[in-house]
Design an enzyme around this catalytic site. Structure first.
Site, PDB file in Angstrom:
ATOM      1  N   GLY A  89       4.404 -15.374 -11.659  1.00 37.69           N
ATOM      2  CA  GLY A  89       3.983 -16.584 -12.349  1.00 37.69           C
ATOM      3  C   GLY A  89       4.085 -16.469 -13.849  1.00 37.69           C
ATOM      4  O   GLY A  89       4.035 -17.457 -14.577  1.00 37.69           O
ATOM      5  N   ARG A  90       4.166 -15.251 -14.324  1.00 30.16           N
ATOM      6  CA  ARG A  90       4.275 -15.062 -15.779  1.00 30.16           C
ATOM      7  C   ARG A  90       5.130 -13.846 -16.127  1.00 30.16           C
ATOM      8  O   ARG A  90       5.083 -13.345 -17.241  1.00 30.16           O
ATOM      9  CB  ARG A  90       2.903 -14.905 -16.384  1.00 30.16           C
ATOM     10  CG  ARG A  90       2.121 -13.782 -15.737  1.00 30.16           C
ATOM     11  CD  ARG A  90       0.960 -13.445 -16.562  1.00 30.16           C
ATOM     12  NE  ARG A  90       0.077 -12.544 -15.839  1.00 30.16           N
ATOM     13  CZ  ARG A  90      -0.944 -11.931 -16.391  1.00 30.16           C
ATOM     14  NH1 ARG A  90      -1.215 -12.120 -17.646  1.00 30.16           N
ATOM     15  NH2 ARG A  90      -1.687 -11.128 -15.686  1.00 30.16           N
ATOM     16  N   LYS A 110       6.419  -9.390 -19.189  1.00 28.51           N
ATOM     17  CA  LYS A 110       5.192  -9.942 -18.594  1.00 28.51           C
ATOM     18  C   LYS A 110       4.507 -10.799 -19.661  1.00 28.51           C
ATOM     19  O   LYS A 110       4.178 -10.308 -20.734  1.00 28.51           O
ATOM     20  CB  LYS A 110       4.291  -8.778 -18.156  1.00 28.51           C
ATOM     21  CG  LYS A 110       3.166  -9.189 -17.227  1.00 28.51           C
ATOM     22  CD  LYS A 110       2.486  -7.946 -16.640  1.00 28.51           C
ATOM     23  CE  LYS A 110       1.199  -8.298 -15.934  1.00 28.51           C
ATOM     24  NZ  LYS A 110       0.505  -7.088 -15.454  1.00 28.51           N
ATOM     25  N   ASP A 122      -0.329 -20.636 -17.320  1.00 24.94           N
ATOM     26  CA  ASP A 122       0.542 -20.973 -18.455  1.00 24.94           C
ATOM     27  C   ASP A 122       1.713 -20.001 -18.608  1.00 24.94           C
ATOM     28  O   ASP A 122       2.523 -20.140 -19.515  1.00 24.94           O
ATOM     29  CB  ASP A 122      -0.273 -21.026 -19.751  1.00 24.94           C
ATOM     30  CG  ASP A 122      -0.962 -19.698 -20.049  1.00 24.94           C
ATOM     31  OD1 ASP A 122      -0.779 -18.724 -19.272  1.00 24.94           O
ATOM     32  OD2 ASP A 122      -1.694 -19.624 -21.052  1.00 24.94           O
ATOM     33  N   ARG A 173       7.555  -4.262 -19.089  1.00 25.93           N
ATOM     34  CA  ARG A 173       7.154  -3.298 -18.070  1.00 25.93           C
ATOM     35  C   ARG A 173       8.394  -2.716 -17.400  1.00 25.93           C
ATOM     36  O   ARG A 173       9.349  -3.435 -17.116  1.00 25.93           O
ATOM     37  CB  ARG A 173       6.278  -4.000 -17.041  1.00 25.93           C
ATOM     38  CG  ARG A 173       5.900  -3.142 -15.855  1.00 25.93           C
ATOM     39  CD  ARG A 173       4.731  -3.726 -15.112  1.00 25.93           C
ATOM     40  NE  ARG A 173       5.053  -4.917 -14.343  1.00 25.93           N
ATOM     41  CZ  ARG A 173       4.141  -5.611 -13.653  1.00 25.93           C
ATOM     42  NH1 ARG A 173       2.882  -5.235 -13.655  1.00 25.93           N
ATOM     43  NH2 ARG A 173       4.488  -6.669 -12.971  1.00 25.93           N
ATOM     44  N   ASP A 245      -0.143  -7.877  -2.974  1.00 26.91           N
ATOM     45  CA  ASP A 245       0.902  -8.198  -3.957  1.00 26.91           C
ATOM     46  C   ASP A 245       0.866  -7.229  -5.132  1.00 26.91           C
ATOM     47  O   ASP A 245       1.764  -7.251  -5.974  1.00 26.91           O
ATOM     48  CB  ASP A 245       0.767  -9.648  -4.444  1.00 26.91           C
ATOM     49  CG  ASP A 245      -0.617  -9.966  -4.972  1.00 26.91           C
ATOM     50  OD1 ASP A 245      -1.595  -9.785  -4.226  1.00 26.91           O
ATOM     51  OD2 ASP A 245      -0.730 -10.380  -6.138  1.00 26.91           O
ATOM     52  N   ASN A 246      -0.157  -6.373  -5.181  1.00 27.51           N
ATOM     53  CA  ASN A 246      -0.222  -5.366  -6.244  1.00 27.51           C
ATOM     54  C   ASN A 246      -0.036  -3.967  -5.666  1.00 27.51           C
ATOM     55  O   ASN A 246      -0.552  -2.987  -6.198  1.00 27.51           O
ATOM     56  CB  ASN A 246      -1.569  -5.456  -6.969  1.00 27.51           C
ATOM     57  CG  ASN A 246      -1.717  -6.757  -7.742  1.00 27.51           C
ATOM     58  OD1 ASN A 246      -0.725  -7.385  -8.116  1.00 27.51           O
ATOM     59  ND2 ASN A 246      -2.946  -7.164  -7.993  1.00 27.51           N
ATOM     60  N   ASP A 255       0.249  -3.130 -11.863  1.00 26.76           N
ATOM     61  CA  ASP A 255      -0.694  -4.193 -12.223  1.00 26.76           C
ATOM     62  C   ASP A 255      -2.036  -3.651 -12.693  1.00 26.76           C
ATOM     63  O   ASP A 255      -3.008  -3.607 -11.945  1.00 26.76           O
ATOM     64  CB  ASP A 255      -0.864  -5.212 -11.078  1.00 26.76           C
ATOM     65  CG  ASP A 255       0.056  -6.405 -11.306  1.00 26.76           C
ATOM     66  OD1 ASP A 255       0.906  -6.328 -12.221  1.00 26.76           O
ATOM     67  OD2 ASP A 255      -0.066  -7.408 -10.586  1.00 26.76           O
TER      68      ASP A 255
HETATM   69  P1  AMP Z   1      -2.246 -10.634 -10.955  1.00 22.42           P
HETATM   70  O1  AMP Z   1      -3.727 -10.853 -10.868  1.00 22.42           O
HETATM   71  O2  AMP Z   1      -1.777 -10.337 -12.341  1.00 22.42           O
HETATM   72  O3  AMP Z   1      -1.741  -9.675  -9.955  1.00 22.42           O
HETATM   73  O4  AMP Z   1      -1.602 -12.063 -10.622  1.00 22.42           O
HETATM   74  C1  AMP Z   1      -1.740 -12.721  -9.381  1.00 22.42           C
HETATM   75  C2  AMP Z   1      -0.832 -13.926  -9.353  1.00 22.42           C
HETATM   76  O5  AMP Z   1      -1.193 -14.867 -10.365  1.00 22.42           O
HETATM   77  C3  AMP Z   1       0.641 -13.597  -9.603  1.00 22.42           C
HETATM   78  O6  AMP Z   1       1.413 -14.469  -8.824  1.00 22.42           O
HETATM   79  C4  AMP Z   1       0.793 -13.896 -11.073  1.00 22.42           C
HETATM   80  O7  AMP Z   1       2.113 -14.163 -11.426  1.00 22.42           O
HETATM   81  C5  AMP Z   1      -0.086 -15.118 -11.239  1.00 22.42           C
HETATM   82  N1  AMP Z   1      -0.570 -15.269 -12.619  1.00 22.42           N
HETATM   83  C6  AMP Z   1      -1.471 -14.500 -13.252  1.00 22.42           C
HETATM   84  N2  AMP Z   1      -1.674 -14.948 -14.511  1.00 22.42           N
HETATM   85  C7  AMP Z   1      -0.865 -16.006 -14.704  1.00 22.42           C
HETATM   86  C8  AMP Z   1      -0.609 -16.886 -15.800  1.00 22.42           C
HETATM   87  N3  AMP Z   1      -1.235 -16.771 -16.965  1.00 22.42           N
HETATM   88  N4  AMP Z   1       0.302 -17.879 -15.599  1.00 22.42           N
HETATM   89  C9  AMP Z   1       0.937 -18.014 -14.426  1.00 22.42           C
HETATM   90  N5  AMP Z   1       0.739 -17.222 -13.360  1.00 22.42           N
HETATM   91  C10 AMP Z   1      -0.160 -16.226 -13.479  1.00 22.42           C
HETATM   92 MG    MG Z   2      -0.056  -8.883  -9.515  1.00 21.41          MG
END
Ligand code: AMP
Ligand code: MG
Length: 473
Positions: A89-90, A110, A122, A173, A245-246, A255
């Protein structure tokens, strides 16, 4: 001289359904915080003198030649609940390089802007989590733990909205790959057998070339993840958000969100503010990684010719995993008290020490480090508790050849303590990056006795204690 990355992209050659092609969204005013020159060298990246040029590339404002930017698709169990579609997502994968060591690695930005998988987000990251991941992932590497690494950190010159407005940043990363348990789960959940087969072939070639079938690949992942989690635990590390997913197929830590190293030893330690029930607490990690491997096994079943037989076979493999973790855990903790080859009674000796450390609120890192120096008793509120244990331990060490050397290369002198990370982020928010650079420098040699780093070895004072960590998304 311009920045040159010798891309050799393979994920981008997979079918469309594996990702979305997307370019980073440019930022207002990129400025370089750090670039990891040692890592760049391994990756065969040539860096220009001009830091503005480096910042342009590692903010996503300019695409290096040969990049094939994309956001990867994946699913995942988050705190036990299945999210059928997540995806980057980012994060945006620029591409891969084959390094001087012959290893293929992903280079990913990232915080590089929205993607089709951003949902309500965002697509950005703020400075705090970017610097935290930079410092902790590089520290983990120096500690010898398989991990993604940090190639660069750049301020974007833009503020982003979180609870307050905060400065944005982009982390570059580097990973052996970004294939997650959730990458398999998405195709299994969609019953897309062709995609699943393709992903299996790709993963096998990239990470387990000797695996003859999905069962062998599963076994490889189980062994690497068992070793990884035992390694984390031997350092007092708590990942904090072990969603599927991590969790990588490569066996690297990935992550760094609400992760933390514990100060005083507490097997129940939980730092993540969103982990209300301690699902991902310190000791729970050894259980939850088995659960994660069960999810991977489930996703692999459709690849097997006889699903019923596969269920039986995979179940046996997953059930054997706790034994693998325990063996690695015991071996690592035996080494931490100076024992190279374990024998009967050693397990008990370790457990006895840990129980006493817990009761005495002893600092995990400093107690183990002090064992070799003969000053460990100072870490106990009731030193006689240690003295009683020491008698047995000293007798046991008479049979060991070089216990002190073993302990010194097993027990780090310095780790990235939570309060130092928080202080480093606070300084960076005030445009003082010196603590960030100093942490990186000291943590690059975590097993050295560096008298100049005594302050970084000191546990937090009561007012410095960080009670909770945040994923900072
Ligand atoms: P994470 O907690 O970093 O492992 O993220 C879990 C999910 O949320 C993943 O699909 C990320 O890409 C998405 N995600 C986390 N932060 C953001 C952000 N600021 N904008 C868009 N997607 C996000
Ligand atoms: Mg993640």
């Amino acid at each position: 001289m311009t920045l040159h990355i010798p891309f050799d992209n393979s994920y981008a050659a997979l079918p469309d359904g594996f990702y979305s092609r997307i370019s980073p969204t440019p930022v207002a005013a990129p400025s370089l915080i750090a670039v990891n020159r040692d890592l760049a060298k391994i990756l065969k990246i040539t860096l220009p003198e001009d830091t503005a040029e480096i910042a342009r590339i590692f903010s996503g404002n300019a695409l290096p030649e040969g990049a094939a930017p994309l956001a990867q698709l994946y699913a995942g169990h988050q705190f036990g609940h299945f999210s059928p579609q997540l995806g980057d997502g980012r994060a945006i994968l620029l591409g891969e390089t084959v390094g001087r060591d012959g290893l293929r690695r992903d280079i990913q930005l990232k915080g590089a802007g929205p993607t089709p998988y951003s949902r309500m987000g965002d697509g950005r990251a703020w400075l705090g989590p970017v610097l935290r991941e930079y410092v902790v992932s590089e520290a983990m590497h120096a500690l010898g733990v398989p991990t993604t690494r940090a190639l660069a950190a750049v301020r974007t010159g833009e503020d982003i909205q979180r609870e307050t407005l905060l400065p944005g940043a982009v982390l570059t990363r580097v990973a052996a790959s970004h294939i997650r348990v959730g990458t398999f789960q998405i195709f299994a959940a969609r019953r897309d057998g062709a995609a699943l087969q393709r992903l299996y072939e790709y993963t096998r070639q990239r990470h387990y070339p000797d695996a003859s079938d999905p069962a062998a690949l599963l076994q490889g992942v189980i062994e690497r993840q068992a070793a990884l989690v035992a390694h984390w635990m031997s350092l007092g590390f708590i990942h904090g958000v072990m969603n599927t997913d991590n969790c990588t197929l490569s066996g690297e830590t990935i992550d760094y969100g609400p992760c933390a190293f514990m100060d005083t030893y507490d097997p129940q330690a939980v730092f993540s503010s969103i982990d209300r029930h301690g699902r991902y607490g310190y000791a729970a990690q050894a259980d939850i990684i088995v659960w994660n491997m069960a999810q991977l096994a489930t996703a692999l079943i459709p690849l097997m010719p006889d699903p019923e037989a596969a269920v039986e076979q995979f179940t046996a493999q997953v059930h054997a995993m706790p034994g693998l973790i325990r063996a690695e855990y015991e071996r690592r903790f035996a080494a931490k008290i100076g024992i190279a080859a374990m024998r009967d009674g050693d397990k008990q000796l370790v457990t006895e020490l840990l129980t006493r450390m817990h009761a005495n609120q002893a600092d995990f890192t400093n107690t183990f480090r002090a064992l070799a120096d003969g000053t460990a008793r100072d870490q106990f509120s009731d030193a006689t508790d240690f003295d009683n244990w020491e008698t047995d331990w000293t007798r046991r060490l008479e049979d060991e050849a070089e216990p002190k050397a073993l302990m010194r290369r097993t027990n780090p002198a310095v780790i990235p303590r939570n309060h130092r990370i928080e202080q480093m982020i606070a300084a960076a928010l005030a445009d003082d990056d010196a603590p960030f650079h100093r942490l990186n420098a000291v943590l690059s040699r975590p097993f050295d006795d560096d008298p100049g780093a005594a302050d970084l070895r000191r546990p937090p004072t009561p007012s410095e204690v960080v009670p909770a960590t945040f994923c900072g998304t």
